[in-house]
Design an enzyme around this catalytic site. Sequence first.
Site, PDB file in Angstrom:
ATOM      1  NE  ARG A 169      -1.451  10.255   7.392  1.00 46.13           N
ATOM      2  CZ  ARG A 169      -2.281   9.500   6.707  1.00 46.13           C
ATOM      3  NH1 ARG A 169      -3.574   9.537   6.961  1.00 46.13           N
ATOM      4  NH2 ARG A 169      -1.825   8.694   5.774  1.00 46.13           N
ATOM      5  CG  HIS A 170       2.438  12.983   5.584  1.00 45.80           C
ATOM      6  ND1 HIS A 170       1.646  12.703   4.489  1.00 45.80           N
ATOM      7  CD2 HIS A 170       2.718  11.792   6.157  1.00 45.80           C
ATOM      8  CE1 HIS A 170       1.477  11.390   4.395  1.00 45.80           C
ATOM      9  NE2 HIS A 170       2.118  10.821   5.404  1.00 45.80           N
ATOM     10  N   GLY A 171       0.527  16.154   4.834  1.00 40.66           N
ATOM     11  CA  GLY A 171      -0.545  16.320   3.858  1.00 40.66           C
ATOM     12  C   GLY A 171      -0.601  15.156   2.882  1.00 40.66           C
ATOM     13  CD1 TRP A 174       3.216   6.773  -4.636  1.00 38.32           C
ATOM     14  CD2 TRP A 174       4.065   5.416  -3.092  1.00 38.32           C
ATOM     15  NE1 TRP A 174       4.256   6.096  -5.210  1.00 38.32           N
ATOM     16  CE2 TRP A 174       4.800   5.254  -4.270  1.00 38.32           C
ATOM     17  CE3 TRP A 174       4.429   4.685  -1.972  1.00 38.32           C
ATOM     18  CZ2 TRP A 174       5.855   4.367  -4.380  1.00 38.32           C
ATOM     19  CZ3 TRP A 174       5.505   3.801  -2.077  1.00 38.32           C
ATOM     20  CH2 TRP A 174       6.199   3.639  -3.273  1.00 38.32           C
ATOM     21  CG  ASN A 175      -1.309   9.643   1.465  1.00 36.27           C
ATOM     22  OD1 ASN A 175      -0.949  10.735   1.873  1.00 36.27           O
ATOM     23  ND2 ASN A 175      -0.920   8.517   2.057  1.00 36.27           N
ATOM     24  NE  ARG A 228       4.960   9.801   4.011  1.00 34.75           N
ATOM     25  CZ  ARG A 228       5.847   8.824   3.967  1.00 34.75           C
ATOM     26  NH1 ARG A 228       6.858   8.873   3.097  1.00 34.75           N
ATOM     27  NH2 ARG A 228       5.745   7.784   4.769  1.00 34.75           N
ATOM     28  CD  GLU A 254       3.674   5.625   8.884  1.00 37.85           C
ATOM     29  OE1 GLU A 254       3.849   5.509  10.115  1.00 37.85           O
ATOM     30  OE2 GLU A 254       2.567   5.847   8.390  1.00 37.85           O
ATOM     31  CE  LYS A 308      -8.374  -0.680   3.133  1.00 39.05           C
ATOM     32  NZ  LYS A 308      -9.394   0.320   3.473  1.00 39.05           N
TER      33      LYS A 308
END
Length: 187
Positions: free
Chosen positions: A11-13, A17-18, A63, A86, A97
Amino acid sequence: MINYPELFVLRHGQTEWNVAGRFQGHQNSPLTDFGKEQAQQQNKLLSGVEALPTTAYVSPQLRTVHTSEIALDSAIEKKLDDRLMEINFGGWEGLTKQEVKSRVGEDFESGLWHFASPQGESYEAISGRVQHFLEELTGPAIVVTHGITSIVLRGHYLGLTQLELLQLPRKQGCIYHLSEGSERVLV
C-alpha cells in the site's frame, strides 16, 4: 479456489490526507515524510526476499507512483495499471471519516459503505477490475496499490467474501505476501 501467482502487495505510504483523515479515492495528496520512510521500509523488506519478482504493477495515482519510486529498486520493471487505482469514492472524496460516518449512520461499522458512496464505485465494479487483473497475471509480481483496492485484491486471492475482506488490515509500510492461497505480512 484459483491458484494465482505469488504476489507482494504494497500500500502507498502515508499521505497528508491520511493524516487529516480524509478519503482520497481518485483524488491525490502527497506523501508525508513518514510516508516516504514507510516506502523506504518496504524497500528494505523487499531486499530481504530471495526470489523477488522483477515486474511491478503500479496504480498510476501519484501517491503510489511516488511510493514505487522509493520502495522498488531500479532493476524492477514498473508497469502502470489503471485497474489498481483506488476505489472511486465519488461524492465522499475529500470528506473526513466523521463526515462520512454522519451520512452513513448505523451501517458504518459494517464497512459496506465503502462501496455505496454517491456517484462512487460499486463493489461489483472494483471487484471486476481487480479480478480481471488477477486473471491476466502470468507470473509472480509486486503490486503497489491502495487501501481498499488492496483488500479487494487480497480478498479475491484468498477466496474471501465481501464482508470477510473488509476485515483485512490495510497497514502502510509493510508488505502483504500472497502465495498458494494464503497471506503473510512482512514487517
